[in-house]
Design a protein around this motif. Structure first.
Motif, mmCIF file in Angstrom:
data_model
loop_
_atom_site.group_PDB
_atom_site.id
_atom_site.type_symbol
_atom_site.label_atom_id
_atom_site.label_comp_id
_atom_site.label_asym_id
_atom_site.label_seq_id
_atom_site.Cartn_x
_atom_site.Cartn_y
_atom_site.Cartn_z
ATOM 1 N N ARG A 92 0.835 -1.207 0.000
ATOM 2 C CA ARG A 92 0.000 0.000 0.000
ATOM 3 C C ARG A 92 0.869 1.256 0.000
ATOM 4 N NH1 ARG A 92 -2.569 -3.939 2.811
ATOM 5 N NH2 ARG A 92 -4.835 -4.205 2.522
ATOM 6 N N THR A 94 3.613 1.652 -1.596
ATOM 7 C CA THR A 94 4.246 1.904 -2.894
ATOM 8 C C THR A 94 3.478 2.931 -3.715
ATOM 9 O OG1 THR A 94 3.089 0.049 -3.976
ATOM 10 C CG2 THR A 94 5.231 -0.421 -2.954
ATOM 11 N N GLN A 95 2.210 3.172 -3.372
ATOM 12 C CA GLN A 95 1.415 4.175 -4.076
ATOM 13 C C GLN A 95 1.565 5.567 -3.471
ATOM 14 O OE1 GLN A 95 -0.380 3.842 -6.926
ATOM 15 N NE2 GLN A 95 0.538 1.827 -7.038
ATOM 16 N N CYS A 96 2.398 5.686 -2.446
ATOM 17 C CA CYS A 96 2.614 6.970 -1.763
ATOM 18 C C CYS A 96 3.945 7.555 -2.232
ATOM 19 C CB CYS A 96 2.632 6.782 -0.246
ATOM 20 S SG CYS A 96 1.163 5.945 0.392
ATOM 21 N N TYR A 251 -3.624 10.492 0.269
ATOM 22 C CA TYR A 251 -3.300 9.164 -0.267
ATOM 23 C C TYR A 251 -4.540 8.421 -0.773
ATOM 24 C CZ TYR A 251 1.335 9.347 2.068
ATOM 25 O OH TYR A 251 2.603 9.677 2.478
ATOM 26 N N ASN A 332 -7.257 1.391 -4.088
ATOM 27 C CA ASN A 332 -5.845 1.285 -3.718
ATOM 28 C C ASN A 332 -5.287 -0.097 -4.021
ATOM 29 O OD1 ASN A 332 -5.529 3.962 -2.676
ATOM 30 N ND2 ASN A 332 -6.717 3.334 -0.900
ATOM 31 N N ALA A 335 -4.706 -0.282 -7.720
ATOM 32 C CA ALA A 335 -3.503 0.460 -8.088
ATOM 33 C C ALA A 335 -2.247 -0.350 -7.824
ATOM 34 C CB ALA A 335 -3.455 1.785 -7.331
ATOM 35 N N ILE A 336 -2.233 -1.048 -6.694
ATOM 36 C CA ILE A 336 -1.073 -1.864 -6.331
ATOM 37 C C ILE A 336 -0.927 -3.039 -7.288
ATOM 38 C CG2 ILE A 336 -0.163 -3.431 -4.561
ATOM 39 C CD1 ILE A 336 -1.477 -1.488 -2.489
ATOM 40 N N ASN A 339 -0.046 -1.825 -10.700
ATOM 41 C CA ASN A 339 1.126 -0.942 -10.722
ATOM 42 C C ASN A 339 0.837 0.337 -11.501
ATOM 43 O OD1 ASN A 339 3.743 -0.185 -10.047
ATOM 44 N ND2 ASN A 339 4.617 -1.069 -11.900
ATOM 45 N N PRO A 341 -0.471 4.450 -10.869
ATOM 46 C CA PRO A 341 -0.769 5.491 -9.867
ATOM 47 C C PRO A 341 -2.265 5.684 -9.695
ATOM 48 C CG PRO A 341 0.951 6.232 -11.374
ATOM 49 C CD PRO A 341 0.406 4.952 -11.945
ATOM 50 N N VAL A 342 -2.692 5.908 -8.461
ATOM 51 C CA VAL A 342 -4.116 6.054 -8.179
ATOM 52 C C VAL A 342 -4.728 7.167 -9.016
ATOM 53 C CG1 VAL A 342 -5.809 6.662 -6.397
ATOM 54 C CG2 VAL A 342 -3.917 5.143 -5.836
#
Length: 369
Positions: A92, A94-96, A251, A332, A335-336, A339, A341-342
């Motif tokens: 989770r 990795t999207q930040c 986020y 989220n 997105a993960i 791969n 971005p949100v």
């Protein structure tokens, strides 16, 4: 299992002036942790935003000396290391955009539970807040027995959440604002030890780092980023919990706040989050579970053929296939797994909604129509 990359991964976080973004750029261009410290200077000079001063800092022999000392501490204390490119790094995060490069952990927790919540609140908690915290986690443990509870081991609501999770056999993770050579506050040491069996202590800070004020602000972004939802239980008009809520909103995490009486000082922050539309009003455990889309799915889904929608773009097709395979998913998680971005994913989801192929559900969930 230790790898020879661990030394250089630690060293990458020890370079003066090289923050998360510079380090990510170095990894993207050079492609290997060790090579960053051994690469030809001319190649380093060609990297955007990497100045001669930073190159001198990278080549400073003290960097690797400090990393060797820290690696010895890691090995002597049997700590676990999680680099941002590892599969078992908290996905989770990795999207930040400002996620830590490296995390140190002690304990047995899996940081990629299917469902996670962060429970935060004031250090000066009242009986009202503590009773709610205990009852909420007890009920959640019955309804969602695999949920993971994240907090910060601080006085008040944090320690209440950890202890309630332990009591009801939930995995619980304490994100710390200092190195793993100490426990702060010391009075919570016994609870921290108990957490190691069914949870973990987690930090981005190396040993020797004090629990200074600015470190708590940095810690809060991990608390926010690791969760599907942040639940704020009591907060004064100002406080770290409100910072965590703001970060969680940035986020795209769900934020819930527990309302209180208007004259209660420790409910001022929560009431304001709700009135400013920065948090969802928490009314019941049923409402929380429904909003998060965590209700048991009793309906058998029937696979849908993609050729029914020949007009899909490549990005839309990939998203369609994932939802067709997994059913309803949180944005989220999507997105993960993809791969993406949100922010980019939202645009593709919107296109599929316009085409009446995807529908949005409460709590940031999406499924095929």
């Amino acid at each position: 299992m230790r790898t020879n990359k661990d030394l250089y991964r630690i060293a990458l976080t020890q370079i003066k002036g090289v923050g998360v973004m510079h380090a990510r750029t170095l990894m993207q261009v050079i492609g290997d942790e060790e090579a960053i410290f051994k690469e030809d200077v001319r190649k380093l000079e060609a990297i955007p935003r990497i100045s001669r001063r930073l190159i001198n800092e990278i080549r400073d022999p003290e960097v690797l000396k400090k990393a060797e000392k820290e690696l010895a501490f890691v090995e002597n204390n049997k700590l676990r290391l999680f680099f941002f490119t590892d599969d078992d790094y908290p996905q989770r995060l990795t999207q930040c955009i400002d996620a830590p490069l490296l995390l140190y952990a002690r304990g047995n927790a899996d940081f990629n539970h299917q469902k996670t919540i962060s429970v935060v609140g004031t250090r000066n908690s009242t009986r009202y807040g503590e009773d709610f915290c205990k009852e909420f986690i007890e009920e959640l443990s019955r309804r969602i027995p695999d949920v993971q509870v994240i907090s910060g081991l601080a006085y008040g609501i944090d320690i209440c959440a950890h202890r309630a999770a332990l009591k009801h056999n939930l995995s619980t993770v304490a994100v710390l604002a200092h190195g793993l050579d100490r426990i702060y506050p010391q009075i919570h040491r016994q609870t921290a030890v108990e957490m190691l069996q069914q949870g973990a202590l987690l930090t981005e800070f190396p040993s020797g780092t004090n629990p200074d004020k600015h470190n708590f602000v940095k810690r809060n972004r991990i608390v926010a980023g690791m969760a599907d939802a942040v639940v704020v239980i009591e907060s004064a008009e100002k406080g770290g919990s409100l910072t965590t809520a703001d970060i969680a909103n940035s986020y795209y995490r769900e934020v819930f706040a527990i309302p209180g009486r208007i004259r209660d000082k420790m409910s001022t922050g929560c009431n304001r989050l709700i009135s400013d539309n920065k948090a969802i009003l928490f009314q019941s455990i049923d409402g929380f579970i429904s909003h998060m889309g965590w209700e048991p799915d009793e309906k058998q889904s029937i696979p849908i053929q993609q050729d029914l929608f020949p007009e899909l773009s490549e990005e839309e097709s990939v998203l369609f296939e994932k939802l067709n395979e997994k059913g309803a998913m949180h944005v989220n998680t999507l997105a993960i797994e993809l791969n993406i971005p949100v922010s980019d994913l939202f645009m593709t989801l919107l296109e599929l909604e316009v085409k009446n192929i995807v529908t949005s559900l409460p709590g940031g969930m999406y499924q095929l129509v």
